[in-house]
Design an enzyme around this catalytic site. Structure first.
Site, PDB file in Angstrom:
ATOM      1  N   GLY A  51       0.837  -1.194   0.000  1.00  0.00           N
ATOM      2  CA  GLY A  51       0.000   0.000   0.000  1.00  0.00           C
ATOM      3  C   GLY A  51       0.872   1.243   0.000  1.00  0.00           C
ATOM      4  O   GLY A  51       2.070   1.165   0.282  1.00  0.00           O
ATOM      5  N   CYS A  78       5.330  -6.090   1.289  1.00  0.00           N
ATOM      6  CA  CYS A  78       5.682  -4.671   1.308  1.00  0.00           C
ATOM      7  C   CYS A  78       5.055  -3.970   2.522  1.00  0.00           C
ATOM      8  O   CYS A  78       5.377  -4.312   3.648  1.00  0.00           O
ATOM      9  CB  CYS A  78       5.295  -4.027  -0.022  1.00  0.00           C
ATOM     10  SG  CYS A  78       6.140  -2.474  -0.300  1.00  0.00           S
ATOM     11  N   TYR A  79       4.094  -3.057   2.301  1.00  0.00           N
ATOM     12  CA  TYR A  79       3.461  -2.410   3.462  1.00  0.00           C
ATOM     13  C   TYR A  79       2.865  -3.451   4.405  1.00  0.00           C
ATOM     14  O   TYR A  79       2.875  -3.292   5.629  1.00  0.00           O
ATOM     15  CB  TYR A  79       2.368  -1.438   2.984  1.00  0.00           C
ATOM     16  CG  TYR A  79       1.600  -0.793   4.125  1.00  0.00           C
ATOM     17  CD1 TYR A  79       2.063   0.351   4.749  1.00  0.00           C
ATOM     18  CD2 TYR A  79       0.393  -1.363   4.577  1.00  0.00           C
ATOM     19  CE1 TYR A  79       1.361   0.917   5.802  1.00  0.00           C
ATOM     20  CE2 TYR A  79      -0.312  -0.803   5.629  1.00  0.00           C
ATOM     21  CZ  TYR A  79       0.176   0.340   6.239  1.00  0.00           C
ATOM     22  OH  TYR A  79      -0.520   0.895   7.281  1.00  0.00           O
ATOM     23  N   HIS A 165       7.845  -7.465  -4.241  1.00  0.00           N
ATOM     24  CA  HIS A 165       6.525  -7.891  -4.750  1.00  0.00           C
ATOM     25  C   HIS A 165       6.605  -9.227  -5.498  1.00  0.00           C
ATOM     26  O   HIS A 165       7.010  -9.249  -6.663  1.00  0.00           O
ATOM     27  CB  HIS A 165       5.955  -6.798  -5.661  1.00  0.00           C
ATOM     28  CG  HIS A 165       5.560  -5.581  -4.904  1.00  0.00           C
ATOM     29  ND1 HIS A 165       4.314  -5.428  -4.338  1.00  0.00           N
ATOM     30  CD2 HIS A 165       6.268  -4.477  -4.563  1.00  0.00           C
ATOM     31  CE1 HIS A 165       4.261  -4.282  -3.701  1.00  0.00           C
ATOM     32  NE2 HIS A 165       5.437  -3.677  -3.812  1.00  0.00           N
ATOM     33  N   GLU A 167       4.193 -10.851  -6.646  1.00  0.00           N
ATOM     34  CA  GLU A 167       3.080 -10.987  -7.591  1.00  0.00           C
ATOM     35  C   GLU A 167       3.379 -10.417  -8.970  1.00  0.00           C
ATOM     36  O   GLU A 167       2.638 -10.675  -9.918  1.00  0.00           O
ATOM     37  CB  GLU A 167       1.814 -10.331  -6.999  1.00  0.00           C
ATOM     38  CG  GLU A 167       1.843  -8.812  -6.871  1.00  0.00           C
ATOM     39  CD  GLU A 167       2.522  -8.302  -5.593  1.00  0.00           C
ATOM     40  OE1 GLU A 167       3.318  -9.052  -5.012  1.00  0.00           O
ATOM     41  OE2 GLU A 167       2.277  -7.144  -5.200  1.00  0.00           O
ATOM     42  N   SER A 219     -26.685  -6.969 -23.404  1.00  0.00           N
ATOM     43  CA  SER A 219     -26.154  -5.990 -24.359  1.00  0.00           C
ATOM     44  C   SER A 219     -25.464  -6.675 -25.524  1.00  0.00           C
ATOM     45  O   SER A 219     -25.201  -6.059 -26.548  1.00  0.00           O
ATOM     46  CB  SER A 219     -25.155  -5.073 -23.645  1.00  0.00           C
ATOM     47  OG  SER A 219     -23.969  -5.802 -23.361  1.00  0.00           O
ATOM     48  N   GLY A 220     -25.128  -7.954 -25.331  1.00  0.00           N
ATOM     49  CA  GLY A 220     -24.360  -8.640 -26.377  1.00  0.00           C
ATOM     50  C   GLY A 220     -22.870  -8.608 -26.068  1.00  0.00           C
ATOM     51  O   GLY A 220     -22.084  -9.225 -26.764  1.00  0.00           O
ATOM     52  N   GLY A 221     -22.474  -7.877 -25.016  1.00  0.00           N
ATOM     53  CA  GLY A 221     -21.077  -7.875 -24.574  1.00  0.00           C
ATOM     54  C   GLY A 221     -20.794  -9.154 -23.785  1.00  0.00           C
ATOM     55  O   GLY A 221     -21.708  -9.920 -23.476  1.00  0.00           O
ATOM     56  N   VAL A 222     -19.521  -9.345 -23.448  1.00  0.00           N
ATOM     57  CA  VAL A 222     -19.126 -10.599 -22.796  1.00  0.00           C
ATOM     58  C   VAL A 222     -19.822 -10.780 -21.438  1.00  0.00           C
ATOM     59  O   VAL A 222     -20.384 -11.839 -21.157  1.00  0.00           O
ATOM     60  CB  VAL A 222     -17.590 -10.625 -22.540  1.00  0.00           C
ATOM     61  CG1 VAL A 222     -17.152 -12.001 -22.085  1.00  0.00           C
ATOM     62  CG2 VAL A 222     -16.842 -10.210 -23.776  1.00  0.00           C
ATOM     63  N   ASP A 223     -19.791  -9.742 -20.611  1.00  0.00           N
ATOM     64  CA  ASP A 223     -20.270  -9.907 -19.239  1.00  0.00           C
ATOM     65  C   ASP A 223     -21.757 -10.241 -19.166  1.00  0.00           C
ATOM     66  O   ASP A 223     -22.161 -11.174 -18.467  1.00  0.00           O
ATOM     67  CB  ASP A 223     -19.988  -8.640 -18.411  1.00  0.00           C
ATOM     68  CG  ASP A 223     -18.525  -8.234 -18.496  1.00  0.00           C
ATOM     69  OD1 ASP A 223     -17.718  -9.100 -18.890  1.00  0.00           O
ATOM     70  OD2 ASP A 223     -18.208  -7.084 -18.202  1.00  0.00           O
ATOM     71  N   SER A 224     -22.574  -9.486 -19.900  1.00  0.00           N
ATOM     72  CA  SER A 224     -24.010  -9.770 -19.808  1.00  0.00           C
ATOM     73  C   SER A 224     -24.346 -11.085 -20.514  1.00  0.00           C
ATOM     74  O   SER A 224     -25.251 -11.809 -20.100  1.00  0.00           O
ATOM     75  CB  SER A 224     -24.853  -8.609 -20.344  1.00  0.00           C
ATOM     76  OG  SER A 224     -24.693  -8.454 -21.723  1.00  0.00           O
ATOM     77  N   SER A 225     -23.591 -11.438 -21.552  1.00  0.00           N
ATOM     78  CA  SER A 225     -23.859 -12.703 -22.256  1.00  0.00           C
ATOM     79  C   SER A 225     -23.553 -13.892 -21.351  1.00  0.00           C
ATOM     80  O   SER A 225     -24.336 -14.847 -21.284  1.00  0.00           O
ATOM     81  CB  SER A 225     -23.000 -12.811 -23.518  1.00  0.00           C
ATOM     82  OG  SER A 225     -23.330 -11.789 -24.408  1.00  0.00           O
ATOM     83  N   LYS A 365     -12.035 -10.586 -15.373  1.00  0.00           N
ATOM     84  CA  LYS A 365     -12.442 -10.668 -16.785  1.00  0.00           C
ATOM     85  C   LYS A 365     -11.951 -11.947 -17.470  1.00  0.00           C
ATOM     86  O   LYS A 365     -12.703 -12.593 -18.193  1.00  0.00           O
ATOM     87  CB  LYS A 365     -11.884  -9.443 -17.525  1.00  0.00           C
ATOM     88  CG  LYS A 365     -12.421  -9.266 -18.918  1.00  0.00           C
ATOM     89  CD  LYS A 365     -13.761  -8.595 -18.872  1.00  0.00           C
ATOM     90  CE  LYS A 365     -14.317  -8.319 -20.229  1.00  0.00           C
ATOM     91  NZ  LYS A 365     -15.517  -7.484 -20.140  1.00  0.00           N
TER      92      LYS A 365
END
Ligand code: XMP
Length: 509
Positions: A51, A78-79, A165, A167, A219-225, A365
């Site tokens: 952080g 780290c923090y 880090h 990650e 909407s036809g986008g990935v998330d709503s589909s 995503k």
């Protein structure tokens, strides 16, 4: 399950991604979570993220100190490590020199988190403070030229601290370190797969919904589909999807959605044609924010009207993803939170008194894409580039008309076709055409022309917060320009946008 406490590091989502890559489920929670709540979640391990704060500053973020008494393994990064050192009686000071970038890590003890890692390895440092005195029971396990305590542990308590880090990709053995923590220290098992996620989500949704009905704006986008298909699997015809054709979509999109969801997946789909309504309201509107407001408001109005026609709906489903949730609950809702909220056009009605279902709210995503594939969505849809809620309206500078939309659709379709054929579509964050309703002079055949200009926008980006213009090959640009001018009536000049974000934005409006 691993619990990640979010102290505000720019890398905290990356920590979560890395944990999940090891097929271990994890959640990110703000530091205000209590130890009782943590106990109830019963994580196998806790990671304290990095952080921007200094532990000795007033109001620096702290988590309930009782987490150190829960008997759960803890990794501070780290923090997070500095917080642990400070909380357990050690000392943290400002470093003589800020250490930023690659450093050589010298491992003293290749056990615990460093098991299987050679004595010298690279690590990524980014800190201004350093642990100057360790709490009782801790020992130094690695150092760098600039930092005495680059890593520490208390093996009896299973507490570990890394100043660097693990990650980020710049720490090549970071993945092994996390693996050691997850499996050897915390005893996690690799149970996080999309198949298991589907099974659990279906049960959860069925349990929550019972015999009630759910609506979803598709909407036809990935998330709503993906949300639609997951819910469809869980509750079949109890789900009704509403697709609103606002007339601002790209070529062929409306037909594709209809065909795919109605015919192929047999989803209960209500198709609302509202082209004329949107276009009428947008008539003569030039200001981009006014366009956004009109489109957002009209969308809600049309959606509500359609939803009211359905009887017995109790739930509203949304394709919210994990990054949205993390950002909105973060203790440090920085500028990103504000910028994004302004993009939430297409947000759904708040006053419908419906209960929310957000089945993707714990996914990133790329996980949604894997899930989509598992549910039978095509690669083409899964990898669709982001498309703004206000659609082509913000890609026509000045006011929107039917004729302009038609020109832009054709130009955009050519551009996308060429980008795909050259294997670049997935590599670009976005690539699209913009119509400038400015006229310039040209010559075609033997005739003088006086027509519009089309701009090509193609950018690379990780998250849309910053973006760089893509260095598309000149030959490809030439081909796109040629095709647009020859095939799209109404355009006689094509230009390429070579501005980055910031100071420009990705969209032109
Ligand atoms: P800008 O143009 O601000 O865009 O660099 C960043 C990302 O957000 C998308 N965008 C929008 N999405 N409603 C949306 O749903 C909007 O009003 C909107 N404006 C921009 C843009 O496509 C890019 O991915």
């Amino acid at each position: 399950m691993i619990l990640i406490i979010d102290f505000g590091s720019q890398y905290n989502q990356l920590i979560a991604r890395r944990v999940r890559e090891h097929r271990v489920y994890c959640r990110i929670e703000p530091p205000r979570i209590s130890s009782a709540e943590i106990k109830a979640l019963s994580p196998d391990g806790i990671i304290l993220s990095g952080g921007p704060a200094s532990i000795y500053e007033e109001n620096s973020p702290r988590v309930d100190i009782e987490i150190f008494d829960l008997g759960i393994p803890i990794l501070g990064i780290c923090y997070g490590m500095q917080y642990m050192a400070d909380a357990l009686g050690g000392e943290v000071k400002r470093a003589k020199k800020r250490e930023y970038g690659l450093a050589e890590l010298r491992i003293k003890d290749a056990t615990g988190i460093f098991y299987g890692i050679e004595e010298k390895t690279k690590c990524w440092m980014s800190h201004g403070d350093t642990v100057s005195s360790l709490p009782r029971g801790f020992k130094v396990t690695a150092s760098t030229a600039g930092t005495g305590v680059a890593a520490t542990e208390n093996p009896a308590k299973r507490f570990y601290g890394l100043q660097f880090h693990p990650e980020v990709a710049h720490t090549p053995k970071g993945k092994t370190m996390l693996k050691n923590f997850l499996f050897a220290t915390c005893g996690c098992r690799k149970t996080w797969t999309m198949k298991s996620f589907i099974k659990e989500s279906i049960q959860e949704v069925r349990c929550l919904v019972g015999d009630k009905k759910v609506i979803l704006g598709l909407s036809g986008g990935v998330d709503s589909s993906v949300t639609a298909l997951l819910l469809h699997r869980a509750i079949g015809k109890q789900l009704t999807c509403i697709f609103i054709d606002n007339g601002l979509l790209r070529q062929g999109e409306t037909e594709q959605v209809k065909l795919l969801f109605k015919k192929y997946f047999k989803v209960n789909l209500r198709f609302v044609s509202a082209r004329r309504k949107f276009l009428n309201l947008l008539k003569g509107v030039v200001d981009p924010e006014k366009k956004r407001k009109i489109i957002g408001r009209t969308f809600i109005e049309v959606f509500e009207k359609e939803a009211r026609k359905l009887q017995g709906v109790e739930f509203l489903a949304q394709g919210t993803l994990y990054p949205d949730i993390i950002e909105s609950m973060s203790a440090f809702g920085g500028p990103s939170a504000v910028i994004k909220s302004h993009h939430n056009v297409g947000g759904l009605p708040k006053n419908m008194k419906l209960k929310l279902i957000e089945p993707l709210k714990h996914l990133f995503k790329d996980e949604v894409r894997v899930l989509g594939k598992e549910l039978g969505l095509s690669e083409g849809l899964i990898w669709r580039q982001p498309f703004p809620g206000p659609g082509l309206a913000v890609r026509i500078i000045s006011d929107v008309t039917q004729a302009r939309l038609s020109i832009l659709r054709k130009a955009d379709a050519i551009l996308i076709e060429e980008i795909k054929e050259n294997g670049l579509y997935k590599k670009l964050w976005q690539s699209f055409a913009v119509l400038l309703p400015l006229k310039s002079v040209g010559i075609m055949g033997d005739k003088r022309t006086y027509e519009y200009i089309a701009a090509i926008r193609a950018v690379t980006s990780a998250d849309a917060m910053t973006a760089d213009w893509a260095r598309l090959p000149h030959s490809l640009l030439g081909r796109i320009s040629n095709r647009i001018i020859n095939e799209v009536r109404g355009v006689n000049r094509v230009v390429y946008d070579i501005s980055s974000k910031p100071p420009s934005t990705i969209e032109w409006e």
